[in-house]
Design an enzyme around this catalytic site. Sequence first.
Site, PDB file in Angstrom:
ATOM      1  N   HIS A  12       0.811  -1.217   0.000  1.00 39.67           N
ATOM      2  CA  HIS A  12       0.000   0.000   0.000  1.00 39.67           C
ATOM      3  C   HIS A  12       0.848   1.272   0.000  1.00 39.67           C
ATOM      4  O   HIS A  12       0.389   2.324  -0.455  1.00 39.67           O
ATOM      5  CB  HIS A  12      -0.934   0.009   1.210  1.00 39.67           C
ATOM      6  CG  HIS A  12      -1.966  -1.075   1.167  1.00 39.67           C
ATOM      7  ND1 HIS A  12      -2.814  -1.346   2.207  1.00 39.67           N
ATOM      8  CD2 HIS A  12      -2.301  -1.967   0.191  1.00 39.67           C
ATOM      9  CE1 HIS A  12      -3.608  -2.352   1.897  1.00 39.67           C
ATOM     10  NE2 HIS A  12      -3.315  -2.747   0.677  1.00 39.67           N
ATOM     11  N   LEU A  31      -3.131  -9.513   5.743  1.00 41.09           N
ATOM     12  CA  LEU A  31      -3.008  -9.218   4.315  1.00 41.09           C
ATOM     13  C   LEU A  31      -1.777  -8.377   4.024  1.00 41.09           C
ATOM     14  O   LEU A  31      -1.556  -7.973   2.882  1.00 41.09           O
ATOM     15  CB  LEU A  31      -4.266  -8.511   3.808  1.00 41.09           C
ATOM     16  CG  LEU A  31      -5.560  -9.316   3.924  1.00 41.09           C
ATOM     17  CD1 LEU A  31      -6.760  -8.476   3.508  1.00 41.09           C
ATOM     18  CD2 LEU A  31      -5.494 -10.575   3.085  1.00 41.09           C
ATOM     19  N   PHE A  32      -0.988  -8.098   5.057  1.00 39.61           N
ATOM     20  CA  PHE A  32       0.358  -7.529   4.923  1.00 39.61           C
ATOM     21  C   PHE A  32       0.389  -6.187   4.189  1.00 39.61           C
ATOM     22  O   PHE A  32       1.355  -5.876   3.484  1.00 39.61           O
ATOM     23  CB  PHE A  32       1.293  -8.524   4.223  1.00 39.61           C
ATOM     24  CG  PHE A  32       1.102  -9.944   4.675  1.00 39.61           C
ATOM     25  CD1 PHE A  32       1.123 -10.256   6.025  1.00 39.61           C
ATOM     26  CD2 PHE A  32       0.875 -10.956   3.772  1.00 39.61           C
ATOM     27  CE1 PHE A  32       0.928 -11.559   6.464  1.00 39.61           C
ATOM     28  CE2 PHE A  32       0.679 -12.265   4.193  1.00 39.61           C
ATOM     29  CZ  PHE A  32       0.701 -12.561   5.550  1.00 39.61           C
ATOM     30  N   CYS A  33      -0.661  -5.387   4.361  1.00 44.59           N
ATOM     31  CA  CYS A  33      -0.769  -4.093   3.671  1.00 44.59           C
ATOM     32  C   CYS A  33      -0.539  -4.248   2.167  1.00 44.59           C
ATOM     33  O   CYS A  33       0.058  -3.386   1.514  1.00 44.59           O
ATOM     34  CB  CYS A  33       0.205  -3.073   4.270  1.00 44.59           C
ATOM     35  SG  CYS A  33      -0.211  -2.588   5.950  1.00 44.59           S
ATOM     36  N   ALA A  34      -1.033  -5.375   1.637  1.00 47.34           N
ATOM     37  CA  ALA A  34      -0.995  -5.642   0.195  1.00 47.34           C
ATOM     38  C   ALA A  34      -2.274  -6.409  -0.137  1.00 47.34           C
ATOM     39  O   ALA A  34      -2.244  -7.499  -0.685  1.00 47.34           O
ATOM     40  CB  ALA A  34       0.243  -6.449  -0.170  1.00 47.34           C
TER      41      ALA A  34
END
Length: 458
Positions: free
Chosen positions: A129, A374-377
Site C-alpha cells: 500500500h 493481508l500484509f498491507c498488500a
Amino acid sequence: MSVVTAAADRSICSPLPVLGKDVTVPLVTGGEVTYAALDYAASAPALQRVWDDVAAYAPYYGSVHRGAGYLSQLSTDLFENSRKAVAEFLGCRADDQVIFTRSTTDSLNLLAAAVPADCQVFVYETEHHASLLPWRDARVTYLNAPRTPAQAVETLERALTDRDPYGPALVCVTGASNVTGELWPVKELAAAAHAHGARIVLDAAQLAPHHPVDIDELDVDWVAFSGHKLYAPFGSGVLAGRADWLQDAEPYLAGGGASRKVARRTDGGVDVEWHSNAARHEAGSPNVIGVYSIASACKALTEAGFDRLVAREQQLVTRVREGLAEVPQVKVLSLFGDDAPRVGVISFVVEGWNSSHFAAALSAEYGIGVRDGLFCAHPLVRTLLGSDPQDPGECGAPEAEPGERSLNAIRVSFGAGTPDEHIERFVRAVKELVSEGAQWKYRTEDGRCVPDRGTAQV
C-alpha cells in the site's frame, strides 16, 4: 568434508549480532524460550553494530544545521556524512539527491507530491500500500498481477504503448514482494519504462535489506526504503535519485530548513526562497540519530559482505521451503512459481486452519513471532488466495472459528540476524501444529487471536 564444500562453507557468514537475540518469552504451556523473531519483513531487529554506533554518538547529540557550537557542528557533519554513506550504499549517480524521510511510505508520498500535475502513474496491483496508494493527484493506471517476470515486462510495455505520449509518466514497482519474497525484473522494467519516455521508482523496502541495490546498474530514477527494515531503529527512511522533479516541486513540508531566505513584502506578505538541494524537502529538525543508524546499517551490511549474507539467507529460504513442502496441508503463495528467485519472505496458508489462529499458536506455544493478515498488500493477497476482491478479509484476526477457511495468510520472514535454530524450530512447529493440533484454545480479542488463558485444548 571435501575441499569444495569447505570453501563453500567459508563463503557463508554467521548470523550478524542483533538486539534481542537472547530475549526469552513465556509459553502458554509453561516455561520460557528464546524468542524467534521471524517477522523481519515488518521490522528487522536492529544490528548490535548500529546500536553501538548510536550509543557512542549519543553524548555528542546536538542540533543539526542550527548551531555554531562544537556538538552542533559535529552532528551536522555526521548527518551529511550519513547522506554520503547512503549514496555510496545505493550506487547513486553524481547528480542524484539523497533525501531523508520517515519511512518508505513517507518517501513515496514525497515523490507523489513532486510529480508534475499531468503525470500518468503506472503501478501493479501487487504493490504494498505504501506504493499503491500515494498517487492521489495523478492519473493512475493499475496493472493486473503478472504470473511471470516476462509477463510483468510485457504488461508494462503494453500499458506504456497505449498511454498519452505527450505527458510525463512514472512507473512504480517493488524490488522484492513483501508477500511472496519474489524478486521482480527491475532492470528490465526500467529499460521498458525509459524506452517509452517514462521514469521509474523502485520500492526497495524488502529488497535493500536482503540484496544489493545499485541505482546506476538498475538504471532506476528513484529508490525508496525504510531504516526499520534495514536493521536500524524506527523513524527514518530514504528517497534517493533524480533531483529535477524534486527541485521543481513545492517543499513537501514548509518550514525552517527548507527555506533559504524569507522576507516581508511591502504589502505585508512574505516572500520565500526555497533550497534547491535535499534540504528543500527536509524541513524541521531532522532525525539525526535515525539517519545515522541507517548509515551505520549500510556500512555494516557492506562490510559483512552482501554476497555472503545472500548465500546464507538462500540456505534458510531453501530450508523453510523444503520443510513446508513436506506438509501437504500447507500452500505457499507465489506469483512467479517455485523456481523464482526470492528473499527471506514466505507467505502461506494451512488447510483447515484460520491463519490468525495458526500464527497465535506459533507465538504462544513455541515463542515464534510471525505475521498474519493481508500484509498491507490486500489486492495481491486476495489474488494469491483466489478470493473475491470484495471478500471482507482484513489485517488482523477475523471473526472466525479456528479451522474455518481463512481470508488471510501467514508470513514468515528472516534475514541477516536469523539463527539456524529459529528456522528449525519454525519448521518443526508447523509440522507439529498440523499433525497434532494446538495445545491451547484461542479466542478473538480486540481484533487479535489470543490464547484463552487457563483453558488448555481439549
